[in-house]
Design an enzyme around this catalytic site. Structure first.
Site, PDB file in Angstrom:
ATOM      1  N   GLY A  31     -55.389 -79.339  31.042  1.00 47.47           N
ATOM      2  CA  GLY A  31     -54.798 -78.940  29.778  1.00 47.47           C
ATOM      3  C   GLY A  31     -54.244 -80.108  28.993  1.00 47.47           C
ATOM      4  O   GLY A  31     -54.582 -81.260  29.234  1.00 47.47           O
ATOM      5  N   HIS A  34     -57.048 -83.212  24.321  1.00 51.04           N
ATOM      6  CA  HIS A  34     -57.177 -84.118  23.185  1.00 51.04           C
ATOM      7  C   HIS A  34     -58.665 -84.319  22.900  1.00 51.04           C
ATOM      8  O   HIS A  34     -59.526 -83.665  23.504  1.00 51.04           O
ATOM      9  CB  HIS A  34     -56.451 -85.437  23.445  1.00 51.04           C
ATOM     10  CG  HIS A  34     -56.759 -86.060  24.770  1.00 51.04           C
ATOM     11  ND1 HIS A  34     -57.996 -86.579  25.080  1.00 51.04           N
ATOM     12  CD2 HIS A  34     -55.986 -86.226  25.891  1.00 51.04           C
ATOM     13  CE1 HIS A  34     -57.982 -87.059  26.310  1.00 51.04           C
ATOM     14  NE2 HIS A  34     -56.781 -86.851  26.834  1.00 51.04           N
ATOM     15  N   ASP A  35     -58.973 -85.244  21.985  1.00 54.46           N
ATOM     16  CA  ASP A  35     -60.365 -85.404  21.539  1.00 54.46           C
ATOM     17  C   ASP A  35     -61.320 -85.761  22.673  1.00 54.46           C
ATOM     18  O   ASP A  35     -62.500 -85.385  22.639  1.00 54.46           O
ATOM     19  CB  ASP A  35     -60.446 -86.478  20.455  1.00 54.46           C
ATOM     20  CG  ASP A  35     -59.863 -86.024  19.125  1.00 54.46           C
ATOM     21  OD1 ASP A  35     -59.564 -84.818  18.999  1.00 54.46           O
ATOM     22  OD2 ASP A  35     -59.702 -86.866  18.224  1.00 54.46           O
ATOM     23  N   HIS A  37     -61.189 -84.728  25.804  1.00 56.40           N
ATOM     24  CA  HIS A  37     -61.548 -83.490  26.504  1.00 56.40           C
ATOM     25  C   HIS A  37     -62.585 -82.701  25.699  1.00 56.40           C
ATOM     26  O   HIS A  37     -63.554 -82.169  26.260  1.00 56.40           O
ATOM     27  CB  HIS A  37     -60.315 -82.602  26.697  1.00 56.40           C
ATOM     28  CG  HIS A  37     -59.286 -83.149  27.627  1.00 56.40           C
ATOM     29  ND1 HIS A  37     -58.045 -83.546  27.207  1.00 56.40           N
ATOM     30  CD2 HIS A  37     -59.306 -83.363  28.961  1.00 56.40           C
ATOM     31  CE1 HIS A  37     -57.338 -83.973  28.231  1.00 56.40           C
ATOM     32  NE2 HIS A  37     -58.082 -83.880  29.313  1.00 56.40           N
ATOM     33  N   ASP A 152     -61.378 -91.765  34.112  1.00 58.99           N
ATOM     34  CA  ASP A 152     -60.953 -91.598  35.504  1.00 58.99           C
ATOM     35  C   ASP A 152     -62.122 -91.997  36.405  1.00 58.99           C
ATOM     36  O   ASP A 152     -62.707 -91.162  37.102  1.00 58.99           O
ATOM     37  CB  ASP A 152     -60.519 -90.158  35.751  1.00 58.99           C
ATOM     38  CG  ASP A 152     -59.328 -89.772  34.898  1.00 58.99           C
ATOM     39  OD1 ASP A 152     -58.216 -90.240  35.190  1.00 58.99           O
ATOM     40  OD2 ASP A 152     -59.514 -89.018  33.923  1.00 58.99           O
ATOM     41  N   SER A 188     -53.781 -87.706  28.293  1.00 55.10           N
ATOM     42  CA  SER A 188     -52.672 -86.780  28.107  1.00 55.10           C
ATOM     43  C   SER A 188     -51.327 -87.455  28.332  1.00 55.10           C
ATOM     44  O   SER A 188     -50.302 -87.006  27.815  1.00 55.10           O
ATOM     45  CB  SER A 188     -52.829 -85.586  29.060  1.00 55.10           C
ATOM     46  OG  SER A 188     -53.999 -84.858  28.759  1.00 55.10           O
ATOM     47  N   ARG A 189     -51.322 -88.527  29.105  1.00 53.20           N
ATOM     48  CA  ARG A 189     -50.062 -89.220  29.389  1.00 53.20           C
ATOM     49  C   ARG A 189     -49.658 -90.207  28.290  1.00 53.20           C
ATOM     50  O   ARG A 189     -48.572 -90.779  28.360  1.00 53.20           O
ATOM     51  CB  ARG A 189     -50.150 -89.930  30.741  1.00 53.20           C
ATOM     52  CG  ARG A 189     -50.152 -88.958  31.920  1.00 53.20           C
ATOM     53  CD  ARG A 189     -50.100 -89.670  33.263  1.00 53.20           C
ATOM     54  NE  ARG A 189     -49.845 -88.743  34.348  1.00 53.20           N
ATOM     55  CZ  ARG A 189     -50.772 -88.040  34.979  1.00 53.20           C
ATOM     56  NH1 ARG A 189     -52.040 -88.159  34.608  1.00 53.20           N
ATOM     57  NH2 ARG A 189     -50.454 -87.220  35.963  1.00 53.20           N
TER      58      ARG A 189
END
EC number: 6.3.2.1
Length: 283
Positions: A31, A34-35, A37, A152, A188-189
């Site tokens: 979740g 952002h772009d 994803h 990742d 996300s972080r």
């Protein structure tokens, strides 16, 4: 977009898609979309007839003193973003649905050697949590293809190895890193980066690209290249976790005759741990 919270109802819906001969794509996320994803969803849409996105903040991959409780839960906004790009299914289970017997009693999936280096060295148990939940999600969704981001990189390599070793019939597709204009990898972080830190955090991407350029120019003094990169990150005011030059397939330290090399780095800001990587393919 149909939204499911329970395994049984999602399986029933996807079984009907399979009977109709549809090819199923899957994008697992935690979740706070952002772009980057959304680009993974678009990749799945190009390759498949229907796409499932999952949102589950997996507690099994967070260690002690990590940010599971702080991780942003933005389900309404995430749902709107997925609706906007016409994702077909959203699966957002709760912890009890995924771990009905509790995490302590959960069977674990372990990929030897690859999960204990790089991010795994500073986050013990993290990749065991990732491989376990991804295996469960693969068994729930049974996708033809699953899309993971290259940002990742270690996770991508571990999952490819896991799928190969366990004979899981899913094609793993890699989505390129999506970056901010200054080179910072979208994450996300990134929301935990302070305003004062933000102008400087792209140092991570710059030093990794600097190593790439020197390797392409013929340098094979990997130890010195990594040490110089760490010094640049220190000088920018951030704490280095690691800078490593690895064989892209095995994640072992790169040898001088390796042709496919990935340079990976991780550093800490005051409130976030940032990762990045760049790859080199030598002729």
């Amino acid at each position: 977009m149909q939204v499911f919270h329970h395994i049984r109802s999602l399986r029933e819906a996807l079984a009907a898609e399979r009977r109709a001969g549809k090819r199923i794509g899957f994008v697992p996320t935690m979740g706070n979309l952002h772009d980057a994803h959304i680009e993974l969803v678009r990749i799945a849409q190009r390759n498949c007839d229907v796409v499932v996105t999952s949102i589950f903040v997996n507690p099994l991959q967070f260690g002690l003193n990590e940010d599971w409780d702080k991780y942003p839960r933005t389900l309404a906004a995430d749902s709107a973003k997925l609706e906007a790009v016409h994702c077909d299914y959203l699966f957002c289970p709760d912890e009890t649905e995924i771990y009905p017997n509790g995490m302590a009693e959960q069977t674990r999936v372990i990929v030897p050697t690859m999960i204990d280096v790089l991010c795994g060295a500073s986050r013990p148990g993290h990749f065991e949590g990732v491989t376990t939940v991804v295996t469960k999600l693969f068994n729930i969704v049974q996708p033809d293809e699953a899309v993971f981001g290259v940002k990742d990189f270690q996770q991508l390599a571990v999952i490819r190895r896991m799928v190969q070793d366990l004979c899981i019939p899913v094609k793993i597709v890699a989505g390129d890193i999506v970056r901010e204009p200054d080179g910072l990898a979208m994450s996300s972080r990134n929301g935990f980066i302070t305003a004062d830190e933000r102008p400087h955090v792209a140092v991570l991407n710059r030093v990794l690209n600097g190593i790439k350029q020197q390797i392409e120019q013929g340098s094979r003094d990997f130890g010195t290249l990594a040490a110089e990169a760490r010094a640049h990150i220190d000088a920018a005011g951030f704490r280095v976790d690691y800078v490593s030059i690895c064989n892209s397939r095995t994640l072992e330290m790169a040898a001088h005759d390796d042709r496919e090399i990935t340079i990976l780095g991780a550093m800490y800001t005051s409130g976030a741990r940032l990762i990045d990587n760049v790859s080199v393919v030598l002729a």
